[in-house]
Design an enzyme around this catalytic site. Structure first.
Site, PDB file in Angstrom:
ATOM      1  N   CYS A 122       0.810  -1.230   0.000  1.00 31.31           N
ATOM      2  CA  CYS A 122       0.000   0.000   0.000  1.00 31.31           C
ATOM      3  C   CYS A 122       0.837   1.271   0.000  1.00 31.31           C
ATOM      4  O   CYS A 122       0.334   2.353  -0.295  1.00 31.31           O
ATOM      5  CB  CYS A 122      -0.930   0.011   1.202  1.00 31.31           C
ATOM      6  SG  CYS A 122      -1.996  -1.414   1.247  1.00 31.31           S
TER       7      CYS A 122
ATOM      8  N   HIS B   9      -3.441   6.952   3.270  1.00 31.50           N
ATOM      9  CA  HIS B   9      -3.857   5.674   2.691  1.00 31.50           C
ATOM     10  C   HIS B   9      -5.249   5.344   3.235  1.00 31.50           C
ATOM     11  O   HIS B   9      -5.508   5.497   4.428  1.00 31.50           O
ATOM     12  CB  HIS B   9      -2.842   4.594   3.096  1.00 31.50           C
ATOM     13  CG  HIS B   9      -3.254   3.217   2.716  1.00 31.50           C
ATOM     14  ND1 HIS B   9      -3.743   2.909   1.469  1.00 31.50           N
ATOM     15  CD2 HIS B   9      -3.244   2.049   3.426  1.00 31.50           C
ATOM     16  CE1 HIS B   9      -4.021   1.625   1.426  1.00 31.50           C
ATOM     17  NE2 HIS B   9      -3.737   1.081   2.593  1.00 31.50           N
TER      18      HIS B   9
ATOM     19  N   ASN C 294     -10.105  -0.311   0.442  1.00 31.14           N
ATOM     20  CA  ASN C 294      -8.645  -0.259   0.341  1.00 31.14           C
ATOM     21  C   ASN C 294      -8.205  -0.740  -1.045  1.00 31.14           C
ATOM     22  O   ASN C 294      -8.334  -1.914  -1.376  1.00 31.14           O
ATOM     23  CB  ASN C 294      -8.053  -1.154   1.443  1.00 31.14           C
ATOM     24  CG  ASN C 294      -6.539  -1.115   1.488  1.00 31.14           C
ATOM     25  OD1 ASN C 294      -5.897  -0.630   0.562  1.00 31.14           O
ATOM     26  ND2 ASN C 294      -5.974  -1.634   2.563  1.00 31.14           N
TER      27      ASN C 294
HETATM   28  N1  ACO Z   1     -18.157  -9.151   9.893  1.00 32.86           N
HETATM   29  C1  ACO Z   1     -18.495  -9.463  11.143  1.00 32.86           C
HETATM   30  N2  ACO Z   1     -17.596  -9.814  12.084  1.00 32.86           N
HETATM   31  C2  ACO Z   1     -16.311  -9.850  11.721  1.00 32.86           C
HETATM   32  C3  ACO Z   1     -15.890  -9.529  10.417  1.00 32.86           C
HETATM   33  C4  ACO Z   1     -16.875  -9.167   9.475  1.00 32.86           C
HETATM   34  N3  ACO Z   1     -16.601  -8.824   8.201  1.00 32.86           N
HETATM   35  N4  ACO Z   1     -14.552  -9.647  10.362  1.00 32.86           N
HETATM   36  C5  ACO Z   1     -14.129 -10.014  11.577  1.00 32.86           C
HETATM   37  N5  ACO Z   1     -15.191 -10.141  12.392  1.00 32.86           N
HETATM   38  C6  ACO Z   1     -15.209 -10.535  13.801  1.00 32.86           C
HETATM   39  C7  ACO Z   1     -13.993 -11.315  14.214  1.00 32.86           C
HETATM   40  O1  ACO Z   1     -14.163 -12.683  13.913  1.00 32.86           O
HETATM   41  C8  ACO Z   1     -13.962 -11.059  15.712  1.00 32.86           C
HETATM   42  O2  ACO Z   1     -14.891 -11.904  16.337  1.00 32.86           O
HETATM   43  P1  ACO Z   1     -14.559 -12.572  17.768  1.00 32.86           P
HETATM   44  O3  ACO Z   1     -14.369 -11.408  18.707  1.00 32.86           O
HETATM   45  O4  ACO Z   1     -15.764 -13.411  18.029  1.00 32.86           O
HETATM   46  O5  ACO Z   1     -13.287 -13.348  17.552  1.00 32.86           O
HETATM   47  C9  ACO Z   1     -14.483  -9.618  15.835  1.00 32.86           C
HETATM   48  O6  ACO Z   1     -15.171  -9.345  14.601  1.00 32.86           O
HETATM   49  C10 ACO Z   1     -13.381  -8.599  16.051  1.00 32.86           C
HETATM   50  O7  ACO Z   1     -12.356  -8.829  15.117  1.00 32.86           O
HETATM   51  P2  ACO Z   1     -11.059  -7.947  15.071  1.00 32.86           P
HETATM   52  O8  ACO Z   1     -10.176  -8.451  13.985  1.00 32.86           O
HETATM   53  O9  ACO Z   1     -10.471  -7.793  16.420  1.00 32.86           O
HETATM   54  O10 ACO Z   1     -11.712  -6.538  14.669  1.00 32.86           O
HETATM   55  P3  ACO Z   1     -11.017  -5.155  14.533  1.00 32.86           P
HETATM   56  O11 ACO Z   1     -11.770  -4.159  15.290  1.00 32.86           O
HETATM   57  O12 ACO Z   1      -9.526  -5.229  14.704  1.00 32.86           O
HETATM   58  O13 ACO Z   1     -11.290  -4.825  12.976  1.00 32.86           O
HETATM   59  C11 ACO Z   1     -10.108  -4.841  10.915  1.00 32.86           C
HETATM   60  C12 ACO Z   1     -10.768  -5.669  11.984  1.00 32.86           C
HETATM   61  C13 ACO Z   1     -11.165  -3.972  10.257  1.00 32.86           C
HETATM   62  C14 ACO Z   1      -9.509  -5.785   9.873  1.00 32.86           C
HETATM   63  C15 ACO Z   1      -9.017  -3.955  11.549  1.00 32.86           C
HETATM   64  O14 ACO Z   1      -8.187  -4.705  12.382  1.00 32.86           O
HETATM   65  C16 ACO Z   1      -8.158  -3.259  10.509  1.00 32.86           C
HETATM   66  O15 ACO Z   1      -8.630  -2.425   9.750  1.00 32.86           O
HETATM   67  N6  ACO Z   1      -6.869  -3.569  10.500  1.00 32.86           N
HETATM   68  C17 ACO Z   1      -5.941  -2.946   9.550  1.00 32.86           C
HETATM   69  C18 ACO Z   1      -6.111  -3.612   8.243  1.00 32.86           C
HETATM   70  C19 ACO Z   1      -5.373  -2.910   7.154  1.00 32.86           C
HETATM   71  O16 ACO Z   1      -5.282  -1.713   7.113  1.00 32.86           O
HETATM   72  N7  ACO Z   1      -4.873  -3.722   6.238  1.00 32.86           N
HETATM   73  C20 ACO Z   1      -4.311  -3.232   5.056  1.00 32.86           C
HETATM   74  C21 ACO Z   1      -2.885  -2.887   5.168  1.00 32.86           C
HETATM   75  S1  ACO Z   1      -2.434  -2.351   3.665  1.00 32.86           S
HETATM   76  C22 ACO Z   1      -1.763  -3.535   2.592  1.00 32.86           C
HETATM   77  O17 ACO Z   1      -0.565  -3.561   2.454  1.00 32.86           O
HETATM   78  C23 ACO Z   1      -2.677  -4.439   1.816  1.00 32.86           C
END
Ligand code: ACO
Length: 328
Positions: free
Chosen positions: A115, A255, A285
């Protein structure tokens, strides 16, 4: 005042027409619109058709940028492409784009910085022009993230979309241009976001297909924490190197991965949200294409114009991150 070496002479973008909404996702995986919006800020994303290549999207964005700069493809000295989703592993997507554009005197290569790719290719373009090796660099960030994500993994699939952005970088003639660049990496954290299968270490075979390790794997929470820390540190550094204060930033273009990461970065960089460009709700993203697409939209909408101070900041797999201070 710092005198820039090179300037972003023009920008262009391409977004596929097909829109995939959160409601569409609720029919494919166990998720809700509320979860996606609250945790990410994303409402919809664009998806390229199976017959639209990463090269096609890059060419469309590049042609727009070249036309707006009044530069012919034959005048390009160097063509740099950032992509996490090359059409094929060999040769580079840059060579495919070079051929389609007819950029006949250009050297062409892909840069893999996930990214952060657009900020990496901007910094390389700047160095190339500074060295005197050439005068015109075409930078293209083009991504088909929907081709590498696991459509059955709700925790990653809902985050990504497709598209491309491009810019013509030229030697600066006045005080417009790139004032500071800070690009970094930390490979010790490489496993947080990866596609481990299908490369030379683990060539593609039935076992890769079975464990789906050719698709994107991410430890979201760790990526989140590192993203905020790295992007705010780089933002502050680039602001200082440009000789600005945070108040002098007219627009922060981060980003677009997650609205909560964007808000936290802006807070630590001390830039109010009114001065932050956000389109993550419309596109999700698009990896390295998010920043040039947002820059192009901000210019088109008149949010920035000649003389505006713009701070670009990004973060991605590698881990890689960086910030660029730019007078447009
Ligand atoms: N719908 C419903 N529930 C979901 C979903 C979904 N789509 N996805 C995950 N959950 C659940 C999980 O299973 C978890 O359930 P549990 O508590 O029963 O285990 C709960 O939601 C919380 O999951 P977390 O992963 O802790 O949620 P978080 O608040 O961290 O949000 C997210 C997840 C959106 C992925 C966040 O961590 C994030 O944005 N991280 C950064 C990602 C990013 O920017 N990546 C790109 C980098 S750039 C590149 O180089 C490609």
């Amino acid at each position: 005042m710092t005198r820039p070496i090179s300037e972003v002479a023009s920008t262009g973008r391409f977004l596929p027409d097909r829109v995939l909404t959160n409601e569409d996702w609720t029919r494919m995986v166990d998720t809700t619109e509320q979860w996606i919006v609250e945790r990410t800020g994303i409402h919809e994303r664009r998806v390229a058709s199976s017959c639209t290549s990463v090269c096609d999207m890059g060419v469309a964005a590049a042609e727009q940028a070249l036309e707006r700069a009044g530069v012919g493809a034959g005048d390009v000295d160097l063509l740099l492409v950032s992509t996490a989703t090359p059409d094929r592993l060999l040769p580079s997507t840059a060579c495919d784009i070079q051929a389609r554009l007819g950029a006949n005197k250009a050297a062409a290569m892909d840069i893999s910085a996930a990214c952060t790719g657009y900020l990496y290719i901007l910094a390389l373009a700047e160095g190339y022009i500074a060295s005197g090796m050439g005068e015109v660099v075409l930078v293209v960030s083009t991504e088909k993230m929907t081709s590498i994500m696991d459509w059955e993994d709700r925790s990653t699939a809902v985050l990504f979309g497709d598209g491309a952005g491009a810019s013509v970088i030229r030697r600066a003639t006045g005080d417009r241009g790139i004032l500071a660049n800070d690009i970094r990496s930390d490979g010790k954290l490489a496993d947080l976001l990866q596609r481990p299968g299908g490369g030379a270490l683990r060539p593609f075979d039935d076992s890769v297909l079975a464990d789906r390790s050719h698709l994107l794997l991410m430890e979201g929470r760790e990526v989140f924490k590192n993203a905020v820390r790295a992007m705010s540190r780089s933002s502050r550094l680039a602001i200082r190197q440009a000789g600005w204060t945070a108040d002098e930033v007219d627009l922060l273009i981060p980003h677009q991965a997650n609205i909560r990461i964007i808000e936290a970065t802006a807070r630590y960089a001390r830039v109010p949200m009114e001065k932050v460009y956000v389109n993550v709700h419309r596109y999700g993203n698009i990896s390295s294409a998010t920043v040039p697409v947002a820059l192009d939209e901000a210019l088109e909408q008149g949010r920035i114009g000649p003389g505006s101070n713009v701070l670009l900041v990004a973060f991605g797999a590698g881990l890689t991150w960086g910030a660029t201070a730019l007078r447009v």
